[in-house]
Write a protein that holds these residues in place. Structure first.
Motif, PDB file in Angstrom:
ATOM      1  N   LEU A  22       0.832  -1.203   0.000  1.00  0.00           N
ATOM      2  CA  LEU A  22       0.000   0.000   0.000  1.00  0.00           C
ATOM      3  C   LEU A  22       0.868   1.255   0.000  1.00  0.00           C
ATOM      4  N   GLU A  23       1.930   1.251   0.790  1.00  0.00           N
ATOM      5  CA  GLU A  23       2.831   2.409   0.833  1.00  0.00           C
ATOM      6  C   GLU A  23       3.438   2.662  -0.545  1.00  0.00           C
ATOM      7  N   ALA A  24       3.851   1.620  -1.243  1.00  0.00           N
ATOM      8  CA  ALA A  24       4.432   1.775  -2.580  1.00  0.00           C
ATOM      9  C   ALA A  24       3.404   2.334  -3.562  1.00  0.00           C
ATOM     10  N   ARG A  25       2.181   1.830  -3.504  1.00  0.00           N
ATOM     11  CA  ARG A  25       1.136   2.358  -4.396  1.00  0.00           C
ATOM     12  C   ARG A  25       0.849   3.833  -4.109  1.00  0.00           C
ATOM     13  N   ALA A  26       0.919   4.207  -2.840  1.00  0.00           N
ATOM     14  CA  ALA A  26       0.599   5.583  -2.457  1.00  0.00           C
ATOM     15  C   ALA A  26       1.715   6.566  -2.783  1.00  0.00           C
ATOM     16  N   TYR A  27       2.980   6.127  -2.699  1.00  0.00           N
ATOM     17  CA  TYR A  27       4.074   7.091  -2.744  1.00  0.00           C
ATOM     18  C   TYR A  27       5.133   6.889  -3.814  1.00  0.00           C
ATOM     19  N   ALA A  28       5.213   5.728  -4.444  1.00  0.00           N
ATOM     20  CA  ALA A  28       6.308   5.471  -5.390  1.00  0.00           C
ATOM     21  C   ALA A  28       6.321   6.459  -6.547  1.00  0.00           C
ATOM     22  N   SER A  30       5.487   9.475  -6.687  1.00  0.00           N
ATOM     23  CA  SER A  30       5.928  10.817  -6.294  1.00  0.00           C
ATOM     24  C   SER A  30       7.344  10.813  -5.713  1.00  0.00           C
ATOM     25  N   GLY A  31       7.985   9.651  -5.676  1.00  0.00           N
ATOM     26  CA  GLY A  31       9.344   9.558  -5.147  1.00  0.00           C
ATOM     27  C   GLY A  31       9.424   9.579  -3.633  1.00  0.00           C
ATOM     28  N   LEU A  32       8.306   9.357  -2.944  1.00  0.00           N
ATOM     29  CA  LEU A  32       8.277   9.431  -1.487  1.00  0.00           C
ATOM     30  C   LEU A  32       8.272   8.065  -0.800  1.00  0.00           C
ATOM     31  N   SER A  33       8.323   6.984  -1.571  1.00  0.00           N
ATOM     32  CA  SER A  33       8.278   5.649  -0.992  1.00  0.00           C
ATOM     33  C   SER A  33       9.575   5.354  -0.237  1.00  0.00           C
ATOM     34  N   GLU A  34       9.435   4.777   0.943  1.00  0.00           N
ATOM     35  CA  GLU A  34      10.591   4.494   1.791  1.00  0.00           C
ATOM     36  C   GLU A  34      11.142   3.085   1.624  1.00  0.00           C
ATOM     37  N   GLY A  35      10.332   2.144   1.241  1.00  0.00           N
ATOM     38  CA  GLY A  35      10.785   0.766   1.130  1.00  0.00           C
ATOM     39  C   GLY A  35      10.622  -0.003   2.425  1.00  0.00           C
ATOM     40  N   ARG A  36      10.614  -1.319   2.306  1.00  0.00           N
ATOM     41  CA  ARG A  36      10.309  -2.223   3.414  1.00  0.00           C
ATOM     42  C   ARG A  36      11.195  -2.006   4.644  1.00  0.00           C
ATOM     43  N   THR A  77      14.770   8.851   3.769  1.00  0.00           N
ATOM     44  CA  THR A  77      15.841   8.021   3.215  1.00  0.00           C
ATOM     45  C   THR A  77      16.624   7.254   4.268  1.00  0.00           C
ATOM     46  N   SER A  78      16.303   7.469   5.544  1.00  0.00           N
ATOM     47  CA  SER A  78      17.086   6.848   6.620  1.00  0.00           C
ATOM     48  C   SER A  78      16.223   5.988   7.524  1.00  0.00           C
TER      49      SER A  78
END
Length: 165
Positions: A22-28, A30-36, A77-78
């Motif tokens: 869900l996070e990837a669908r919401a933010y990828a 726009s470049g805001l996805s953080e990853g698992r 990013t951290s």
């Protein structure tokens, strides 16, 4: 819509696949996805303040929140390294599934989040509103703080907001 069909429950290890997707669908886009791993680091730091949002017993979204000093927020990013001691609960990532968006459920979820934060002793909730969500948060009583500088990872349109509980 009845409030009894909506509830918060603690985030479980078995929820991470749905959260990450869900996070990837919401933010990828726009470049805001953080990853698992970065997302999971937020949950590890403060498991008592991370929740799944359920609607009629189904996964309806999630909230990753953690204590953070007012005026500060995680860098996208951290990974999160330590638990901050603060009476401010930072609602870092709050996403509702596509099927439940635009159905007027956000205020119900937010009330439950605020109630849970109060019960855990927090006196304020903060967040960084992205993707023009500051309009929704303002309607729910959150105030923008233009004086707060944000990490570059949020982009130029992000808005730091908070609300006293």
């Amino acid at each position: 819509m009845a409030d009894d069909t909506i509830r918060l429950r603690p985030l479980a290890d078995t929820d991470w696949d749905e959260v990450v997707a869900l996070e990837a669908r919401a933010y990828a886009a726009s470049g805001l996805s953080e990853g698992r791993e970065v997302l999971r680091s937020r949950g590890r730091v403060s498991p008592a303040t991370c929740f799944v949002l359920e609607h009629d017993g189904q996964f309806g979204g999630y909230l990753l929140a953690l204590p953070y000093p007012p005026g500060q927020c995680p860098d996208l990013t951290s990974a999160e390294a330590s638990d901050h001691k603060s009476a401010n609960l930072h609602a870092h990532d709050f996403v509702i599934t596509e099927a439940l968006r635009a159905r007027g459920l956000s205020p119900h979820f937010v009330r439950q989040i605020e109630q849970e934060a109060r019960s855990q002793g927090f006196d304020r909730i903060s967040m960084v509103a992205v993707q023009r969500s500051h309009v929704l948060w303002r309607r729910l009583g959150y105030a923008a703080h233009a004086e707060v500088g944000l990490p570059e990872s949020y982009g130029t349109e992000a808005v730091y907001m908070s609300k006293a509980l």
